[in-house]
Design a protein around this motif. Structure first.
Motif, PDB file in Angstrom:
ATOM      1  N   TRP A 137       0.839  -1.198   0.000  1.00  0.00           N
ATOM      2  CA  TRP A 137       0.000   0.000   0.000  1.00  0.00           C
ATOM      3  C   TRP A 137       0.880   1.255   0.000  1.00  0.00           C
ATOM      4  CZ3 TRP A 137      -0.338   3.698   4.005  1.00  0.00           C
ATOM      5  CH2 TRP A 137      -1.301   4.693   3.802  1.00  0.00           C
ATOM      6  N   LEU A 172       2.063   4.339  -3.123  1.00  0.00           N
ATOM      7  CA  LEU A 172       1.676   5.747  -2.997  1.00  0.00           C
ATOM      8  C   LEU A 172       2.706   6.649  -3.679  1.00  0.00           C
ATOM      9  CD1 LEU A 172       0.608   5.942   0.771  1.00  0.00           C
ATOM     10  CD2 LEU A 172      -0.904   5.917  -1.226  1.00  0.00           C
ATOM     11  N   ASN A 179      -1.545  12.174  -2.829  1.00  0.00           N
ATOM     12  CA  ASN A 179      -2.466  11.042  -2.958  1.00  0.00           C
ATOM     13  C   ASN A 179      -3.859  11.409  -2.459  1.00  0.00           C
ATOM     14  OD1 ASN A 179      -0.486   8.650  -3.648  1.00  0.00           O
ATOM     15  ND2 ASN A 179       0.495   9.862  -2.043  1.00  0.00           N
ATOM     16  N   GLU A 223      -6.483   8.534  -2.470  1.00  0.00           N
ATOM     17  CA  GLU A 223      -6.190   7.519  -1.451  1.00  0.00           C
ATOM     18  C   GLU A 223      -6.531   8.046  -0.059  1.00  0.00           C
ATOM     19  OE1 GLU A 223      -5.278   3.975   0.213  1.00  0.00           O
ATOM     20  OE2 GLU A 223      -5.302   4.367  -1.941  1.00  0.00           O
TER      21      GLU A 223
END
Length: 160
Positions: free
Chosen positions: A28, A32, A148, A151
């Motif tokens: 994860w 990014l 991001n 996200e």
């Protein structure tokens, strides 16, 4: 007496640092977008090991001195917040909440540094690198948040 206290403070630091093993960055985080100035992965354990030794030394030095109550309270607060950021950011994948925790951590480290300095100048000075590193971590967290946005929104949304 110093070495016993140092061992206790170092154990608290190691406990805080162990969250990095429980909630590692993983895919994860690797996926990014990050700023170009992001430190390489190998820097983090080197820096944190050094900082934990400084933190434990400062705590042990001040714990042996009179009028240390405020400094010890702030020391406990900053190590608790230190242990909270990794599970929030990497475990829960909450970028914005991670920034909140880092802001609180920065404030507590600054307050701890001042409180330690008032009891023992050397101990206060031992927190200067820590405050610098938490400043870098805060800038990195903020940059990851900015780079991001989708996200950050997705990770902040409540689960269905």
């Amino acid at each position: 007496m110093f070495w016993l206290l140092f061992s206790i403070f170092l154990t608290a630091c190691i406990a805080a640092g162990s969250t990095g093993g429980l909630f590692s960055p993983g895919p994860w985080y690797r996926n990014l977008a990050k700023p170009s100035w992001t430190p390489p992965d190998w820097v983090f354990p080197v820096v944190w090991t050094t900082l934990y030794l400084c933190m434990a030394t400062a705590g042990a030095r001040v714990a042996m001195l009179p009028d240390n109550g405020v400094a010890m309270a702030f020391w406990a607060l900053q190590v608790a917040l230190n242990s909270l950021w990794t599970p929030v950011f990497f475990g829960l994948k909450k970028i914005k909440l991670g920034m909140v925790v880092l802001t609180a951590l920065w404030l507590s480290v600054a307050a701890t540094m001042v409180a330690l300095w008032q009891v023992d100048m050397v101990s206060g000075m031992l927190f200067i690198p820590y405050l610098i590193w938490v400043s870098i971590a805060g800038a990195l967290n903020a940059s990851v948040w900015r780079l991001n946005p989708d996200e950050a929104k997705q990770a902040s949304a409540p689960a269905p």
